[in-house]
Write a protein that holds these residues in place. Sequence first.
Motif, PDB file in Angstrom:
ATOM      1  N   VAL A  43       0.845  -1.206   0.000  1.00 17.09           N
ATOM      2  CA  VAL A  43       0.000   0.000   0.000  1.00 17.09           C
ATOM      3  C   VAL A  43       0.876   1.250   0.000  1.00 17.09           C
ATOM      4  CG1 VAL A  43      -1.618   1.373   1.387  1.00 17.09           C
ATOM      5  CG2 VAL A  43      -2.023  -1.076   1.048  1.00 17.09           C
ATOM      6  N   ASP A  44       1.894   1.259   0.855  1.00 11.86           N
ATOM      7  CA  ASP A  44       2.785   2.420   0.921  1.00 11.86           C
ATOM      8  C   ASP A  44       3.488   2.652  -0.420  1.00 11.86           C
ATOM      9  OD1 ASP A  44       2.067   2.717   3.565  1.00 11.86           O
ATOM     10  OD2 ASP A  44       3.870   1.749   4.363  1.00 11.86           O
ATOM     11  N   SER A  92      -8.920   1.288   1.104  1.00  9.76           N
ATOM     12  CA  SER A  92      -9.850   2.100   0.318  1.00  9.76           C
ATOM     13  C   SER A  92      -9.215   3.417  -0.099  1.00  9.76           C
ATOM     14  CB  SER A  92     -11.144   2.358   1.110  1.00  9.76           C
ATOM     15  OG  SER A  92     -10.880   3.087   2.299  1.00  9.76           O
ATOM     16  N   THR A  93      -8.372   3.989   0.749  1.00  6.81           N
ATOM     17  CA  THR A  93      -7.733   5.262   0.438  1.00  6.81           C
ATOM     18  C   THR A  93      -6.821   5.139  -0.776  1.00  6.81           C
ATOM     19  OG1 THR A  93      -7.828   5.971   2.754  1.00  6.81           O
ATOM     20  CG2 THR A  93      -6.254   7.097   1.323  1.00  6.81           C
ATOM     21  N   ILE A  94      -6.027   4.073  -0.823  1.00  3.00           N
ATOM     22  CA  ILE A  94      -5.122   3.932  -1.973  1.00  3.00           C
ATOM     23  C   ILE A  94      -5.888   3.581  -3.236  1.00  3.00           C
ATOM     24  CG2 ILE A  94      -4.582   1.518  -1.419  1.00  3.00           C
ATOM     25  CD1 ILE A  94      -2.388   4.127  -3.240  1.00  3.00           C
ATOM     26  N   ALA A  99      -7.946   5.250  -8.610  1.00  7.10           N
ATOM     27  CA  ALA A  99      -9.071   5.538  -9.502  1.00  7.10           C
ATOM     28  C   ALA A  99      -9.044   6.980  -9.989  1.00  7.10           C
ATOM     29  CB  ALA A  99     -10.388   5.246  -8.785  1.00  7.10           C
ATOM     30  N   LYS A 100      -8.504   7.882  -9.181  1.00  3.80           N
ATOM     31  CA  LYS A 100      -8.493   9.302  -9.522  1.00  3.80           C
ATOM     32  C   LYS A 100      -7.235   9.753 -10.255  1.00  3.80           C
ATOM     33  CE  LYS A 100     -11.609  10.924  -5.876  1.00  3.80           C
ATOM     34  NZ  LYS A 100     -11.749  11.806  -4.685  1.00  3.80           N
ATOM     35  N   LEU A 120      -8.871  -3.571  -6.014  1.00 11.17           N
ATOM     36  CA  LEU A 120      -7.859  -2.831  -6.766  1.00 11.17           C
ATOM     37  C   LEU A 120      -8.208  -2.846  -8.249  1.00 11.17           C
ATOM     38  CD1 LEU A 120      -5.171  -1.424  -7.296  1.00 11.17           C
ATOM     39  CD2 LEU A 120      -4.024  -3.633  -7.008  1.00 11.17           C
ATOM     40  N   ALA A 121      -8.620  -4.002  -8.763  1.00  7.34           N
ATOM     41  CA  ALA A 121      -9.004  -4.099 -10.180  1.00  7.34           C
ATOM     42  C   ALA A 121     -10.225  -3.243 -10.478  1.00  7.34           C
ATOM     43  CB  ALA A 121      -9.276  -5.553 -10.544  1.00  7.34           C
TER      44      ALA A 121
END
Length: 276
Positions: A43-44, A92-94, A99-100, A120-121
């Motif tokens: 994630v990091d 969810s944050t990553i 997505a953005k 993630l997909a």
Amino acid sequence: MAAAATGLNPQDFSTLLIDEREDRLVVLLNRPEVRNAIDQQMVDELHAVCAALEQTPKVLIIAGTEGVFASGADIGQLRERRRDDALQGINSTIFVRIAKLPMPVIAALDGFCLGGGAELAYAADFRIGTPSVRIGNPETGLGILAAAGASWRLKELVGEPVAKEILLAGTVLRAERALAVNLITEIHEAPELMAAAHALADRIAGQDPLAVRITKSVFHAPAEAHPLIDQLAQGILFESQAKFDRMQAFLDKKSDKKSARKPADTSDQDPDRKKN
């Protein structure tokens, strides 16, 4: 002119393999010993990738290694998480950040794509896969919720009935079913999967980058923002040099084709032509 580099150093990553090209970034999830389960380190590192792509927009291709996309979140870490961890929205944050991203994201799926891997997909703009894809969210079988995007994103992708089948009944879709419900849009044999992802990236690269970026933003804007956001975005693009250059090139090409189809006038070159 070559595109700017993101500045990412592949040596700085332990859970991801990074391959940067002129107009795209390829990221491979690389924890094969646990079937590419998503842990805090991954994630990091994905956050570091996003930070670079937010500064230097490029198409992102995400795939897994050794025949697996991602088997989900790391259950060992997940088991130890408590309420405060959930409220942080670690995964969810990553996924929202992915997505953005300014330019499109392509997820190339092979093998298991479960739980957090599936979420993630779902955050990608495009999902293509192999015949061995198995995609779904078994979270309720583990006593938790698919809380990193599936509970709301999946309904937008496949509709409520199929989303409930996946989320509430734990159904894992095989490749053909995923294709039928548009969760993936192409199926390729495993050896051709990355070539297909790059072919899709090539098609995106053939478009005007600014138009692609703005179209993605407008596409994901809330319903109440339309049509004003469309008009404002079009106003920006109408003033871009690429719009003038690309449209002029289109008109020139059309004119050249029309000229090529017009029969040549050879009347003055025909020695047998009779004069009146």
